[in-house]
Design an enzyme around this catalytic site. Structure first.
Site, PDB file in Angstrom:
ATOM      1  N   GLU A  92      10.495 -20.204  19.056  1.00  0.00           N
ATOM      2  CA  GLU A  92       9.602 -20.976  19.947  1.00  0.00           C
ATOM      3  C   GLU A  92       8.776 -22.015  19.187  1.00  0.00           C
ATOM      4  O   GLU A  92       7.597 -22.229  19.462  1.00  0.00           O
ATOM      5  CB  GLU A  92       8.723 -20.033  20.775  1.00  0.00           C
ATOM      6  CG  GLU A  92       9.601 -19.134  21.638  1.00  0.00           C
ATOM      7  CD  GLU A  92       8.882 -18.484  22.786  1.00  0.00           C
ATOM      8  OE1 GLU A  92       7.956 -19.090  23.329  1.00  0.00           O
ATOM      9  OE2 GLU A  92       9.271 -17.369  23.141  1.00  0.00           O
TER      10      GLU A  92
ATOM     11  N   ILE B  63       0.844  -1.213   0.000  1.00  0.00           N
ATOM     12  CA  ILE B  63       0.000   0.000   0.000  1.00  0.00           C
ATOM     13  C   ILE B  63       0.879   1.263   0.000  1.00  0.00           C
ATOM     14  O   ILE B  63       0.512   2.287  -0.561  1.00  0.00           O
ATOM     15  CB  ILE B  63      -0.988  -0.036   1.203  1.00  0.00           C
ATOM     16  CG1 ILE B  63      -2.057  -1.092   0.933  1.00  0.00           C
ATOM     17  CG2 ILE B  63      -1.618   1.343   1.469  1.00  0.00           C
ATOM     18  CD1 ILE B  63      -2.991  -1.394   2.098  1.00  0.00           C
TER      19      ILE B  63
ATOM     20  N   GLY C 277       3.702   1.458  -1.565  1.00  0.00           N
ATOM     21  CA  GLY C 277       4.462   1.506  -2.812  1.00  0.00           C
ATOM     22  C   GLY C 277       5.957   1.643  -2.533  1.00  0.00           C
ATOM     23  O   GLY C 277       6.470   1.045  -1.577  1.00  0.00           O
TER      24      GLY C 277
HETATM   25  C1  LIG Z   1      16.084 -14.071  17.150  1.00  0.00           C
HETATM   26  C2  LIG Z   1      15.955 -15.453  17.751  1.00  0.00           C
HETATM   27  C3  LIG Z   1      15.728 -15.581  19.125  1.00  0.00           C
HETATM   28  C4  LIG Z   1      15.661 -16.855  19.708  1.00  0.00           C
HETATM   29  N1  LIG Z   1      15.549 -16.965  21.094  1.00  0.00           N
HETATM   30  C5  LIG Z   1      15.687 -18.193  21.665  1.00  0.00           C
HETATM   31  C6  LIG Z   1      15.775 -18.329  23.101  1.00  0.00           C
HETATM   32  O1  LIG Z   1      15.684 -17.344  23.850  1.00  0.00           O
HETATM   33  N2  LIG Z   1      15.980 -19.561  23.626  1.00  0.00           N
HETATM   34  C7  LIG Z   1      16.098 -20.672  22.854  1.00  0.00           C
HETATM   35  O2  LIG Z   1      16.306 -21.748  23.393  1.00  0.00           O
HETATM   36  N3  LIG Z   1      16.013 -20.587  21.498  1.00  0.00           N
HETATM   37  C8  LIG Z   1      15.821 -19.377  20.885  1.00  0.00           C
HETATM   38  N4  LIG Z   1      15.758 -19.279  19.508  1.00  0.00           N
HETATM   39  C9  LIG Z   1      15.879 -20.475  18.699  1.00  0.00           C
HETATM   40  C10 LIG Z   1      14.590 -20.897  17.957  1.00  0.00           C
HETATM   41  O3  LIG Z   1      13.659 -21.379  18.863  1.00  0.00           O
HETATM   42  C11 LIG Z   1      15.004 -21.900  16.876  1.00  0.00           C
HETATM   43  O4  LIG Z   1      15.676 -21.168  15.868  1.00  0.00           O
HETATM   44  C12 LIG Z   1      13.816 -22.644  16.290  1.00  0.00           C
HETATM   45  O5  LIG Z   1      13.262 -23.516  17.250  1.00  0.00           O
HETATM   46  C13 LIG Z   1      14.184 -23.448  15.033  1.00  0.00           C
HETATM   47  O6  LIG Z   1      15.330 -24.213  15.214  1.00  0.00           O
HETATM   48  P1  LIG Z   1      16.512 -24.143  14.121  1.00  0.00           P
HETATM   49  O7  LIG Z   1      16.821 -22.705  13.927  1.00  0.00           O
HETATM   50  O8  LIG Z   1      17.611 -25.025  14.557  1.00  0.00           O
HETATM   51  O9  LIG Z   1      15.875 -24.672  12.785  1.00  0.00           O
HETATM   52  P2  LIG Z   1      15.757 -26.212  12.317  1.00  0.00           P
HETATM   53  O10 LIG Z   1      15.175 -27.044  13.416  1.00  0.00           O
HETATM   54  O11 LIG Z   1      17.046 -26.659  11.738  1.00  0.00           O
HETATM   55  O12 LIG Z   1      14.683 -26.101  11.164  1.00  0.00           O
HETATM   56  C14 LIG Z   1      14.973 -25.677   9.844  1.00  0.00           C
HETATM   57  C15 LIG Z   1      13.722 -25.864   8.990  1.00  0.00           C
HETATM   58  O13 LIG Z   1      13.370 -27.247   8.951  1.00  0.00           O
HETATM   59  C16 LIG Z   1      12.034 -27.427   9.389  1.00  0.00           C
HETATM   60  N5  LIG Z   1      11.899 -28.701  10.095  1.00  0.00           N
HETATM   61  C17 LIG Z   1      12.671 -29.164  11.120  1.00  0.00           C
HETATM   62  N6  LIG Z   1      12.232 -30.360  11.525  1.00  0.00           N
HETATM   63  C18 LIG Z   1      11.158 -30.656  10.758  1.00  0.00           C
HETATM   64  C19 LIG Z   1      10.240 -31.765  10.695  1.00  0.00           C
HETATM   65  N7  LIG Z   1      10.332 -32.806  11.525  1.00  0.00           N
HETATM   66  N8  LIG Z   1       9.258 -31.728   9.764  1.00  0.00           N
HETATM   67  C20 LIG Z   1       9.132 -30.677   8.922  1.00  0.00           C
HETATM   68  N9  LIG Z   1       9.953 -29.599   8.938  1.00  0.00           N
HETATM   69  C21 LIG Z   1      10.946 -29.592   9.834  1.00  0.00           C
HETATM   70  C22 LIG Z   1      11.770 -26.243  10.287  1.00  0.00           C
HETATM   71  O14 LIG Z   1      10.405 -25.980  10.460  1.00  0.00           O
HETATM   72  C23 LIG Z   1      12.493 -25.139   9.562  1.00  0.00           C
HETATM   73  O15 LIG Z   1      11.708 -24.634   8.535  1.00  0.00           O
HETATM   74  C24 LIG Z   1      15.766 -18.013  18.899  1.00  0.00           C
HETATM   75  C25 LIG Z   1      15.956 -17.879  17.510  1.00  0.00           C
HETATM   76  C26 LIG Z   1      16.080 -16.630  16.931  1.00  0.00           C
HETATM   77  C27 LIG Z   1      16.342 -16.539  15.460  1.00  0.00           C
END
Ligand SMILES: Cc1cc2nc3c(=O)[nH]c(=O)nc-3n(C[C@H](O)[C@H](O)[C@H](O)COP(=O)(O)OP(=O)(O)OC[C@H]3O[C@@H](n4cnc5c(N)ncnc54)[C@H](O)[C@@H]3O)c2cc1C
Length: 379
Positions: free
Chosen positions: A363, A337, A339
């Site tokens: 989370e 909206i 642009g």
């Molecule tokens: C800014 C930020 C703040 C955060 N704060 C905290 C915090 O305070 N404390 C904490 O503990 N963590 C924290 N996190 C971590 C966050 O919870 C994780 O990044 C999240 O749970 C995903 O884990 P990952 O990044 O390892 O992705 P991955 O688990 O590697 O996932 C990668 C992709 O694969 C998909 N995937 C994984 N398994 C499957 C499955 N079985 N079936 C289908 N798809 C799947 C996922 O959905 C995703 O799209 C934070 C992350 C960020 C970026």
């Protein structure tokens, strides 16, 4: 059935909305650029009794309910999502597990400083190789005399640089090839504990996201949070509550994007008319408003169920999933909206989109939420 907020909820909404407009919003663009952590804002939130909002007055909290927490998180996030995530993680990831699983002594020692704002709350679950599959934790806590000796790495931990202590998960034993995961409270000034704050993020720039490195960190066994081996169950319960916070953040960001888009559509003229006179713009805004209303209702329902002491895991996942996905859609439409101006930082709508993206990841990703909901509906 009654959809009205209570007088107390409305009062909290009014107070925090004014504070967000007057104190939080003005520096949001600058903090996004400089990545400055909003410490001063949190000092004021502590003076307002917000830092321990849903916890008992016995521990320095304000004894409010989860609906109030959702309202405060939404309003802060509407003004500045970095402030919103800091607050949400402080309460629902930092304070909540201490409140739910801590002994009386642990609550006095660790929950009180969280409620007063002396310490930020943080929660260390994710590791470089254990994200969605959080049970894949590799951090270990070995018993040595009266102590645990902890070794491992945690990734993406919110607020840790400003926390005096945090609960983290670690393997305390392996039985029949199965890991026993426990939660342990670790003071952040412990010897061998490093907190690294150098991620280059897409958004939420003024929030603190850290890597934790634990090398032979020694804490007394009395720092075990909850029962030994219950760490996995405990963090699932903690995340259920946290998802209400993420849902509320998403509603706040979406509301901010909608407000900007509506205002701009009434100001900007093309073809001799304001954008808001084109039906296509009106339909976009109508869809945005409807989705925000649905997301807020779902967040409040999950919070209300929690406040009634009823099961709320399914609704918490649903509100987190729906609200985070519509926050991305609404932010995207708000840019559309605007642009070309929407692509420019000073109009703020591009920040909403960058900030909102995290809500589909943190989370529990959207895929994980669908897995949780599928389990709840009997798939
Ligand atoms: C800014 C930020 C703040 C955060 N704060 C905290 C915090 O305070 N404390 C904490 O503990 N963590 C924290 N996190 C971590 C966050 O919870 C994780 O990044 C999240 O749970 C995903 O884990 P990952 O990044 O390892 O992705 P991955 O688990 O590697 O996932 C990668 C992709 O694969 C998909 N995937 C994984 N398994 C499957 C499955 N079985 N079936 C289908 N798809 C799947 C996922 O959905 C995703 O799209 C934070 C992350 C960020 C970026």
């Amino acid at each position: 059935m009654n959809f009205d907020l209570t007088q107390e909820h409305n009062m909290i909404r009014k107070t925090i909305r004014e504070f967000s407009d007057e104190v939080v919003a003005p520096g949001a663009i600058e903090r996004d650029k400089t990545k400055a952590f909003p410490k001063e804002i949190f000092k004021q939130l502590a003076d307002m009794g917000m830092m321990g909002l849903p916890f008992s007055e016995e521990y320095g909290g304000s004894g409010a309910d989860t609906v109030s927490f959702a309202i405060v998180t939404e309003e802060l996030s509407r003004a500045c999502a970095s402030t919103g995530i800091t607050y949400s993680a402080h309460i629902s990831l930092g304070g909540a597990p201490l409140n739910l699983f801590g002994t009386e002594e642990q609550k006095q020692k660790y929950l009180v400083p969280v409620c007063t704002g002396e310490s930020f709350g943080a929660f260390g679950l994710t590791e470089p190789n254990a994200g969605s599959d959080a049970g894949g934790t590799q951090t270990t806590a070995k018993v040595d005399g009266n102590d645990f000796v902890i070794n491992g790495n945690k990734a993406f931990i919110t607020n840790a640089s400003y926390a005096k202590h945090l609960a983290l998960t670690a393997i305390t034993d392996v039985k029949d090839g199965k890991k026993e995961i426990s939660a342990i409270i670790v003071p952040t000034d412990s010897e061998g504990f490093s907190i690294i704050d150098n991620y280059e993020k897409m958004g939420l720039n003024a929030s603190n996201t850290t890597e934790l490195v634990l090398e032979n960190v020694r804490v007394p066994q009395e720092n075990l949070l909850g029962e030994k081996g219950n760490g996995f169950k405990q963090f699932l319960v903690t995340l259920d509550g946290g998802r209400i916070g993420i849902g509320a953040m998403a509603v706040g960001i979406a509301q901010a994007a909608f407000d900007r888009a509506l205002r701009y559509s009434k100001e900007r003229k093309q073809f001799g008319k304001t954008l808001s006179e084109f039906q296509v713009t009106q339909f976009k805004l109508a869809d945005m408003a409807m989705k925000i209303e649905l997301a807020r209702t779902m967040v409040h329902k999950a919070a209300w169920l929690k406040d009634q002491g009823r099961a709320f895991g399914k609704e918490a996942s649903m509100c987190k999933l729906y609200a985070s996905e519509i926050a991305m859609e609404v932010a995207d439409q708000a840019i559309q909206i605007h642009g070309g101006y929407g692509y420019m930082k000073e109009y703020e709508v591009e920040r909403y989109m960058r900030d909102a993206k995290l809500l589909e990841i943190g989370e529990g990703t959207s895929e994980v939420q669908r897995m949780v909901i599928a389990r709840h509906i009997g798939c």
